[in-house]
Design a protein around this motif. Sequence first.
Motif, short mmCIF file in Angstrom:
data_model
loop_
_atom_site.label_atom_id
_atom_site.label_comp_id
_atom_site.label_asym_id
_atom_site.label_seq_id
_atom_site.Cartn_x
_atom_site.Cartn_y
_atom_site.Cartn_z
N ASP A 37 0.82 -1.20 0.00
CA ASP A 37 0.00 0.00 0.00
C ASP A 37 0.86 1.26 0.00
O ASP A 37 0.83 2.06 0.93
CB ASP A 37 -0.95 -0.01 1.20
N GLY A 38 1.65 1.42 -1.08
CA GLY A 38 2.45 2.64 -1.22
C GLY A 38 3.60 2.72 -0.26
O GLY A 38 3.91 3.81 0.26
N SER A 39 4.29 1.60 -0.02
CA SER A 39 5.42 1.58 0.90
C SER A 39 6.61 2.35 0.34
O SER A 39 6.70 2.63 -0.86
CB SER A 39 5.84 0.13 1.18
N HIS A 40 7.57 2.70 1.24
CA HIS A 40 8.79 3.38 0.83
C HIS A 40 9.59 2.50 -0.14
O HIS A 40 9.50 1.26 -0.10
CB HIS A 40 9.67 3.70 2.04
N GLU A 41 10.39 3.13 -0.96
CA GLU A 41 11.22 2.39 -1.91
C GLU A 41 12.16 1.41 -1.22
O GLU A 41 12.54 0.39 -1.81
CB GLU A 41 12.03 3.36 -2.77
N GLU A 42 12.54 1.72 0.01
CA GLU A 42 13.44 0.83 0.75
C GLU A 42 12.83 -0.55 0.96
O GLU A 42 13.55 -1.52 1.26
CB GLU A 42 13.80 1.45 2.11
N CYS A 43 11.52 -0.65 0.82
CA CYS A 43 10.83 -1.93 1.02
C CYS A 43 10.66 -2.72 -0.27
O CYS A 43 10.13 -3.83 -0.24
CB CYS A 43 9.45 -1.70 1.65
N ASP A 44 11.11 -2.16 -1.39
CA ASP A 44 10.88 -2.81 -2.68
C ASP A 44 11.47 -4.21 -2.73
O ASP A 44 10.87 -5.13 -3.32
CB ASP A 44 11.49 -1.97 -3.82
N ASN A 45 12.65 -4.39 -2.10
CA ASN A 45 13.28 -5.71 -2.14
C ASN A 45 12.47 -6.75 -1.38
O ASN A 45 12.45 -7.93 -1.73
CB ASN A 45 14.70 -5.64 -1.58
N ILE A 46 11.76 -6.29 -0.33
CA ILE A 46 10.91 -7.21 0.43
C ILE A 46 9.75 -7.71 -0.43
O ILE A 46 9.50 -8.92 -0.52
CB ILE A 46 10.36 -6.51 1.70
N PHE A 47 9.08 -6.79 -1.09
CA PHE A 47 7.95 -7.18 -1.94
C PHE A 47 8.42 -7.97 -3.17
O PHE A 47 7.73 -8.89 -3.63
CB PHE A 47 7.17 -5.95 -2.36
N GLN A 48 9.60 -7.64 -3.66
CA GLN A 48 10.14 -8.39 -4.79
C GLN A 48 10.39 -9.84 -4.42
O GLN A 48 10.06 -10.76 -5.17
CB GLN A 48 11.45 -7.74 -5.28
N GLU A 49 10.97 -10.04 -3.24
CA GLU A 49 11.24 -11.42 -2.79
C GLU A 49 9.94 -12.18 -2.55
O GLU A 49 9.83 -13.36 -2.89
CB GLU A 49 12.09 -11.40 -1.52
N ILE A 50 8.94 -11.51 -1.98
CA ILE A 50 7.66 -12.16 -1.74
C ILE A 50 6.99 -12.54 -3.06
O ILE A 50 6.40 -13.62 -3.18
CB ILE A 50 6.73 -11.23 -0.91
N SER A 51 7.11 -11.68 -4.07
CA SER A 51 6.48 -11.95 -5.36
C SER A 51 7.07 -13.17 -6.05
O SER A 51 6.42 -13.77 -6.91
CB SER A 51 6.60 -10.73 -6.28
N LEU A 52 8.28 -13.55 -5.66
CA LEU A 52 8.93 -14.71 -6.27
C LEU A 52 8.58 -16.02 -5.58
O LEU A 52 8.94 -17.10 -6.06
CB LEU A 52 10.46 -14.52 -6.25
N ILE A 53 7.87 -15.92 -4.45
CA ILE A 53 7.47 -17.12 -3.72
C ILE A 53 6.29 -17.78 -4.42
O ILE A 53 5.33 -17.11 -4.81
CB ILE A 53 7.09 -16.76 -2.27
N GLU A 54 6.39 -19.08 -4.61
CA GLU A 54 5.30 -19.82 -5.26
C GLU A 54 4.02 -19.70 -4.46
O GLU A 54 4.03 -19.74 -3.23
CB GLU A 54 5.69 -21.29 -5.42
N ARG A 55 2.90 -19.52 -5.15
CA ARG A 55 1.57 -19.38 -4.57
C ARG A 55 1.44 -18.09 -3.75
O ARG A 55 0.71 -18.02 -2.77
CB ARG A 55 1.20 -20.59 -3.71
#
Length: 239
Positions: A37-55
Amino acid sequence: MRNYVIIIPALNPTESLIDYVKALLAKGAKHVIVVNDGSHEECDNIFQEISLIERCTVVTHHENKGKGRALKTAFAYFLEHFQGMDGVITADADGQHSVEDVFKVANAITPGYREIVLGVRDFRKTYVPGRSQLGNRITSFLFYLLFHYKLEDTQTGLRGIPVSQLPWLLELKGERYEYEINMLIHARLRDIHFRKVPIQTLYFNRNESSHYHPLFDSFKIFSKLVRGYFHDASHWRKK
């Protein structure tokens, strides 16, 4: 776990969210939808890693729109992409909802029933932050006074919602924390049953990571309760 998708709205989460998502999936979650929900850019790597998780799916708001809008975005995504599933479980990203409690709520849902399952915390614990105790006591009292139903935890973010209830939830007003109390008001007006499930009361660092603003958000919630009674309730009586 039965056919439920777990929804997690997230604003500036810590890396612990990655492990939390993995733990939910490892225990048997069918799918997890995380809303950035519009997190800081510093969190992009967290969401990127989550997006790579299956399911697991990450849906992004490029600017902060509030928890209510994040939930509605996830509900709409679920209805479009997960036909045949039984419903959703909403959980917070700050670690307040244990993996065990998420599944406890999921297993309490009866498919096809007009109900919402609520994970209810015990605010009598001495370690509960004062702002959480006070805010919940006031909203619980007002909810009972106005809608004649005793709800010990009006602010719980851990909820089990059957798919049949999602269409009207998408139409509800409220973009931020007031959306969750609006959900309870309209469920009560629609004679939808609340199934209350006791869960752990977890707080970390006195709940400093919470994005709930005690004065601003509490005022909006209290206002919504009163408006919900005088406006929404009268509207439903006329139907």
